[in-house]
Scaffold this motif. Sequence first.
Motif, PDB file in Angstrom:
ATOM      1  N   PHE A   1      45.769  64.230  53.861  1.00  0.00           N
ATOM      2  CA  PHE A   1      45.769  65.688  53.962  1.00  0.00           C
ATOM      3  C   PHE A   1      45.196  66.267  52.670  1.00  0.00           C
ATOM      4  CE2 PHE A   1      49.385  64.851  56.977  1.00  0.00           C
ATOM      5  CZ  PHE A   1      48.841  65.478  58.096  1.00  0.00           C
ATOM      6  N   PRO A   2      43.886  66.165  52.462  1.00  0.00           N
ATOM      7  CA  PRO A   2      43.286  66.647  51.208  1.00  0.00           C
ATOM      8  C   PRO A   2      43.361  68.160  51.081  1.00  0.00           C
ATOM      9  CG  PRO A   2      41.563  66.092  52.784  1.00  0.00           C
ATOM     10  CD  PRO A   2      42.869  65.658  53.399  1.00  0.00           C
ATOM     11  N   GLY A   3      43.171  68.616  49.852  1.00  0.00           N
ATOM     12  CA  GLY A   3      43.211  70.050  49.554  1.00  0.00           C
ATOM     13  C   GLY A   3      43.841  70.277  48.201  1.00  0.00           C
ATOM     14  N   HIS A   4      45.070  69.793  48.042  1.00  0.00           N
ATOM     15  CA  HIS A   4      45.727  69.850  46.735  1.00  0.00           C
ATOM     16  C   HIS A   4      45.008  68.903  45.771  1.00  0.00           C
ATOM     17  CE1 HIS A   4      48.949  70.387  43.840  1.00  0.00           C
ATOM     18  NE2 HIS A   4      49.176  69.089  43.807  1.00  0.00           N
ATOM     19  N   THR A   5      44.720  67.699  46.250  1.00  0.00           N
ATOM     20  CA  THR A   5      43.850  66.739  45.561  1.00  0.00           C
ATOM     21  C   THR A   5      42.970  66.077  46.620  1.00  0.00           C
ATOM     22  OG1 THR A   5      45.375  64.864  45.813  1.00  0.00           O
ATOM     23  CG2 THR A   5      45.622  66.216  43.807  1.00  0.00           C
ATOM     24  N   PRO A   6      41.903  65.383  46.194  1.00  0.00           N
ATOM     25  CA  PRO A   6      41.013  64.746  47.178  1.00  0.00           C
ATOM     26  C   PRO A   6      41.704  63.682  48.033  1.00  0.00           C
ATOM     27  CG  PRO A   6      39.910  64.918  45.047  1.00  0.00           C
ATOM     28  CD  PRO A   6      41.337  65.318  44.829  1.00  0.00           C
ATOM     29  N   GLY A   7      42.671  62.970  47.448  1.00  0.00           N
ATOM     30  CA  GLY A   7      43.321  61.900  48.193  1.00  0.00           C
ATOM     31  C   GLY A   7      44.701  62.236  48.714  1.00  0.00           C
ATOM     32  N   CYS A   8      45.139  63.448  48.513  1.00  0.00           N
ATOM     33  CA  CYS A   8      46.505  63.875  48.854  1.00  0.00           C
ATOM     34  C   CYS A   8      46.907  63.378  50.249  1.00  0.00           C
ATOM     35  CB  CYS A   8      46.595  65.397  48.793  1.00  0.00           C
ATOM     36  SG  CYS A   8      48.275  66.047  48.873  1.00  0.00           S
ATOM     37  N   SER A   9      48.060  62.718  50.309  1.00  0.00           N
ATOM     38  CA  SER A   9      48.511  62.101  51.557  1.00  0.00           C
ATOM     39  C   SER A   9      50.013  62.263  51.732  1.00  0.00           C
ATOM     40  CB  SER A   9      48.180  60.601  51.563  1.00  0.00           C
ATOM     41  OG  SER A   9      46.790  60.371  51.430  1.00  0.00           O
ATOM     42  N   THR A  10      50.449  62.187  52.973  1.00  0.00           N
ATOM     43  CA  THR A  10      51.869  62.022  53.243  1.00  0.00           C
ATOM     44  C   THR A  10      52.118  60.545  53.506  1.00  0.00           C
ATOM     45  OG1 THR A  10      51.597  62.403  55.624  1.00  0.00           O
ATOM     46  CG2 THR A  10      52.076  64.325  54.244  1.00  0.00           C
ATOM     47  N   ILE A  11      53.358  60.129  53.317  1.00  0.00           N
ATOM     48  CA  ILE A  11      53.754  58.747  53.568  1.00  0.00           C
ATOM     49  C   ILE A  11      54.912  58.781  54.556  1.00  0.00           C
ATOM     50  CG2 ILE A  11      54.672  56.622  52.571  1.00  0.00           C
ATOM     51  CD1 ILE A  11      53.413  57.549  49.874  1.00  0.00           C
ATOM     52  N   GLU A  12      54.720  58.145  55.705  1.00  0.00           N
ATOM     53  CA  GLU A  12      55.767  58.128  56.728  1.00  0.00           C
ATOM     54  C   GLU A  12      56.400  56.745  56.801  1.00  0.00           C
ATOM     55  OE1 GLU A  12      54.906  60.095  60.556  1.00  0.00           O
ATOM     56  OE2 GLU A  12      53.100  60.863  59.572  1.00  0.00           O
ATOM     57  N   ILE A  13      57.726  56.728  56.731  1.00  0.00           N
ATOM     58  CA  ILE A  13      58.507  55.512  56.920  1.00  0.00           C
ATOM     59  C   ILE A  13      59.615  55.863  57.901  1.00  0.00           C
ATOM     60  CG2 ILE A  13      59.881  53.702  55.837  1.00  0.00           C
ATOM     61  CD1 ILE A  13      58.533  54.392  53.170  1.00  0.00           C
ATOM     62  N   GLU A  14      59.561  55.271  59.077  1.00  0.00           N
ATOM     63  CA  GLU A  14      60.508  55.575  60.158  1.00  0.00           C
ATOM     64  C   GLU A  14      60.582  57.086  60.395  1.00  0.00           C
ATOM     65  OE1 GLU A  14      64.167  53.306  59.993  1.00  0.00           O
ATOM     66  OE2 GLU A  14      63.049  51.618  60.824  1.00  0.00           O
ATOM     67  N   ASP A  15      61.780  57.697  60.286  1.00  0.00           N
ATOM     68  CA  ASP A  15      61.901  59.111  60.640  1.00  0.00           C
ATOM     69  C   ASP A  15      61.762  60.038  59.431  1.00  0.00           C
ATOM     70  OD1 ASP A  15      64.255  58.454  59.421  1.00  0.00           O
ATOM     71  OD2 ASP A  15      65.574  59.264  60.981  1.00  0.00           O
ATOM     72  N   ALA A  16      61.146  59.544  58.363  1.00  0.00           N
ATOM     73  CA  ALA A  16      60.963  60.339  57.152  1.00  0.00           C
ATOM     74  C   ALA A  16      59.478  60.489  56.818  1.00  0.00           C
ATOM     75  CB  ALA A  16      61.682  59.682  55.974  1.00  0.00           C
ATOM     76  N   MET A  17      59.116  61.675  56.357  1.00  0.00           N
ATOM     77  CA  MET A  17      57.770  61.938  55.859  1.00  0.00           C
ATOM     78  C   MET A  17      57.888  62.407  54.411  1.00  0.00           C
ATOM     79  SD  MET A  17      54.970  64.888  56.944  1.00  0.00           S
ATOM     80  CE  MET A  17      54.110  64.016  58.261  1.00  0.00           C
ATOM     81  N   PHE A  18      57.254  61.671  53.511  1.00  0.00           N
ATOM     82  CA  PHE A  18      57.229  62.043  52.097  1.00  0.00           C
ATOM     83  C   PHE A  18      55.911  62.774  51.855  1.00  0.00           C
ATOM     84  CE2 PHE A  18      59.990  58.492  52.779  1.00  0.00           C
ATOM     85  CZ  PHE A  18      61.126  58.854  52.074  1.00  0.00           C
TER      86      PHE A  18
END
Length: 197
Positions: free
Chosen positions: A117-134
């Motif tokens: 999900f770029p915008g804040h930084t070029p590589g900006c990402s979320t990380i999903e593990i099971e029912d959590a999104m970081f």
Amino acid sequence: MKIKAKPMGEYQTNCYIVTINGMDFIIDPGIGATAWVLENVTNPVAILNTHGHFDHVWSNAELQKKLNIPLYTPKGDVMLLQGNSWSPDLPPSKPDVEVEPNQEFDFKGIKVKFTHFPGHTPGCSTIEIEDAMFSGDFIFERSIGRTDFPYSSPQEMRESLEEFKKIPYDKTIYPGHGGTTTIKQEQQYSDYWIANL
């Protein structure tokens, strides 16, 4: 799955330890995170960065060395890990894995999914593990990441928010700063942010 969180440094950047099936994942170890992490892990397997800003990656190298585990960083933000005029004192770190956009990893049956999900930084990402999104600095409770920093892009943030709106499921969001929220909760504000970027 157990999630421990502690705000680090003057920017109160959330460092997370996710423990699942006896494995510990360290997410965004910021300024001064090393001692807390060492006290709270028993079987660390990886350090995961949502993006490359100094307040999220400050303790990367120290933990890599002390724990002898790999660092995963979104490919678009690797250049931010070496220090720059914005954060000249940043201890440089080098990822063992440069994460491609929307790449998923399997740790002994545990899926760890990076979504770009770029915008804040070029590589900006979320990380999903099971029912959590970081969500790092992409999405916060009733807010979004800033787009006035070096390498930020308001246009890319608008496009990322359009993609975020399309997520068909709900999960708890654990952001880089502040308290938790949910995907569904923040989707209802996406149009406002898109219109005001």
